[in-house]
Scaffold this motif. Structure first.
Motif, PDB file in Angstrom:
ATOM      1  N   VAL A 231       1.007  -1.155  -0.042  1.00 25.51           N
ATOM      2  CA  VAL A 231      -0.148  -0.121  -0.138  1.00 25.51           C
ATOM      3  C   VAL A 231       0.922   1.158  -0.012  1.00 25.51           C
ATOM      4  O   VAL A 231       1.999   1.124   0.228  1.00 25.51           O
ATOM      5  CB  VAL A 231      -0.924   0.087   1.371  1.00 25.51           C
ATOM      6  N   HIS A 232       0.324   2.347  -0.332  1.00 24.12           N
ATOM      7  CA  HIS A 232       1.054   3.661  -0.314  1.00 24.12           C
ATOM      8  C   HIS A 232       1.098   4.107   1.118  1.00 24.12           C
ATOM      9  O   HIS A 232      -0.177   4.317   1.552  1.00 24.12           O
ATOM     10  CB  HIS A 232       0.276   4.620  -1.360  1.00 24.12           C
ATOM     11  N   ASP A 233       2.103   4.625   1.422  1.00 28.47           N
ATOM     12  CA  ASP A 233       2.190   5.287   2.906  1.00 28.47           C
ATOM     13  C   ASP A 233       2.025   6.658   2.750  1.00 28.47           C
ATOM     14  O   ASP A 233       3.177   7.376   2.957  1.00 28.47           O
ATOM     15  CB  ASP A 233       3.462   4.614   3.570  1.00 28.47           C
ATOM     16  N   ALA A 234       0.869   7.219   2.343  1.00 24.42           N
ATOM     17  CA  ALA A 234       0.866   8.482   2.089  1.00 24.42           C
ATOM     18  C   ALA A 234       0.449   9.156   3.758  1.00 24.42           C
ATOM     19  O   ALA A 234       0.008   8.762   4.434  1.00 24.42           O
ATOM     20  CB  ALA A 234      -0.524   8.840   1.362  1.00 24.42           C
ATOM     21  N   PRO A 235       0.802  10.477   3.510  1.00 22.87           N
ATOM     22  CA  PRO A 235       0.697  11.254   4.662  1.00 22.87           C
ATOM     23  C   PRO A 235      -0.812  11.288   5.304  1.00 22.87           C
ATOM     24  O   PRO A 235      -1.869  11.295   4.506  1.00 22.87           O
ATOM     25  CB  PRO A 235       1.036  12.590   4.453  1.00 22.87           C
ATOM     26  N   GLY A 236      -0.911  11.086   6.534  1.00 26.85           N
ATOM     27  CA  GLY A 236      -2.028  10.956   7.069  1.00 26.85           C
ATOM     28  C   GLY A 236      -2.950   9.683   6.984  1.00 26.85           C
ATOM     29  O   GLY A 236      -4.118   9.534   7.389  1.00 26.85           O
ATOM     30  N   MET A 237      -2.367   8.821   6.342  1.00 29.02           N
ATOM     31  CA  MET A 237      -3.183   7.497   5.923  1.00 29.02           C
ATOM     32  C   MET A 237      -3.278   6.818   7.574  1.00 29.02           C
ATOM     33  O   MET A 237      -2.138   6.516   8.143  1.00 29.02           O
ATOM     34  CB  MET A 237      -2.208   6.601   5.050  1.00 29.02           C
ATOM     35  N   PRO A 238      -4.341   6.098   7.888  1.00 30.52           N
ATOM     36  CA  PRO A 238      -4.714   5.613   9.006  1.00 30.52           C
ATOM     37  C   PRO A 238      -4.091   4.177   9.136  1.00 30.52           C
ATOM     38  O   PRO A 238      -3.709   3.712   7.893  1.00 30.52           O
ATOM     39  CB  PRO A 238      -6.203   5.507   9.224  1.00 30.52           C
TER      40      PRO A 238
END
Length: 297
Positions: A231-238
């Motif tokens: 998965v993409h570890d994007a900023p703010g991802m829970p």
């Protein structure tokens, strides 16, 4: 009488200097090489990161005069003027760069307008490795280096095959869910990402019958019960455990997940010449999982 605005003058000059001499590339199908043989492009605007990377991998980075906002590799392109993106490319700034070729995706909203203004447009899309191979050669032909694209693909393909040999035996055939767009879509077997997973010896839990990049909710992955989540570890991802039911998924419960942050995630999802880097990122992800979990073998 007032003088015409600079943009009008620029357009007029483009029509005078390019209409007769520079034929327009066909953009009616993905990855189709130009049907005419224009002079090699010397001033190029790229509106797609993967095409920027392809041009540079063909040793023609110096021909770029402007790029889209997301192109960031190699580092030498960073100082170039930015002219927008897929949905908001700035026509006036593109014209100001005086390109003799614009590289973009077929769905870019400015493609037809740029052709109307007399610019050469080469529209290329890639959903598979075969598309990427054709794109490499199409760009090579556009810059006057026929055959260079095929050579680039051959080198890329050889590196992928070498990396395939590095997949640990206990991972061969394991089932993977590759998530996109923050959880609303995934890469299927039919996508270039799915092909890279298969090339390494992994299996994709999203079937080709759903299309290359189908929209899928979190319940699909829960039902598929993959051996590995990417998965993409994007900023703010829970946390993944916060998604409905995912706390009970074996991959989440046992720590077999790869949360990959930018810019490395960009390497994985761009259909360009860094396929080998994408494969290396996946192998690194597997190694990290093995280090973090008990009984990895």
């Amino acid at each position: 009488m007032r003088a015409p605005p600079p943009t009008a003058l620029l357009v007029a000059l483009l029509f005078q200097g390019s209409q007769a001499a520079l034929p327009v590339f066909a953009a009616d199908a993905p990855a189709r090489p130009p049907t005419t043989a224009p002079a090699p492009a010397r001033r190029i605007v790229s509106l797609q990161p993967s095409l920027t990377e392809t041009l540079c991998a063909l040793d023609a980075c110096e021909r770029l005069v402007a790029i889209d906002r997301y192109s960031d590799w190699p580092a030498s392109v960073q100082p170039l003027p930015r002219v927008g993106g897929l949905a908001d490319a700035d026509i006036e700034r593109i014209l100001a760069a005086l390109p003799d070729l614009v590289l973009l995706r077929p769905r870019n909203r400015v493609a037809e307008r740029l052709k109307e203004l007399g610019l050469n447009v080469l529209a290329l899309d890639a959903r598979s490795h075969a598309d990427m191979r054709r794109n490499m050669e199409a760009v090579a032909q556009a810059i006057g280096r026929p055959g260079a694209g095929e050579a680039l693909w051959a080198r890329t393909d050889a590196r992928l095959e070498a990396l395939r040999q590095q997949l640990p035996a206990h991972w061969r055939g394991k089932r993977v869910y590759f998530e996109l767009h923050g959880g609303v879509a995934a890469a299927s077997e039919a996508s270039f990402i799915g092909e890279t997973l298969a090339r390494l010896g992994l299996r994709n839990v999203v079937p080709a019958s759903l299309g290359a990049f189908p929209k899928l909710g979190p319940e699909f992955a829960l039902r598929a019960d993959p051996d590995l989540l990417i998965v993409h570890d994007a900023p703010g991802m829970p946390p993944l455990q916060a998604r409905p039911g995912w706390h009970a998924m074996r991959a989440v419960r046992e720590g077999r997940t790869c949360r990959i942050a930018e810019p490395r995630f960009d390497v994985l999802v761009r259909p360009g010449p860094r396929l080998d880097e994408a494969a290396q990122e996946i192998l690194a992800c597997l190694a990290a999982v093995d280090r973090q979990t008990v009984g990895g073998r």
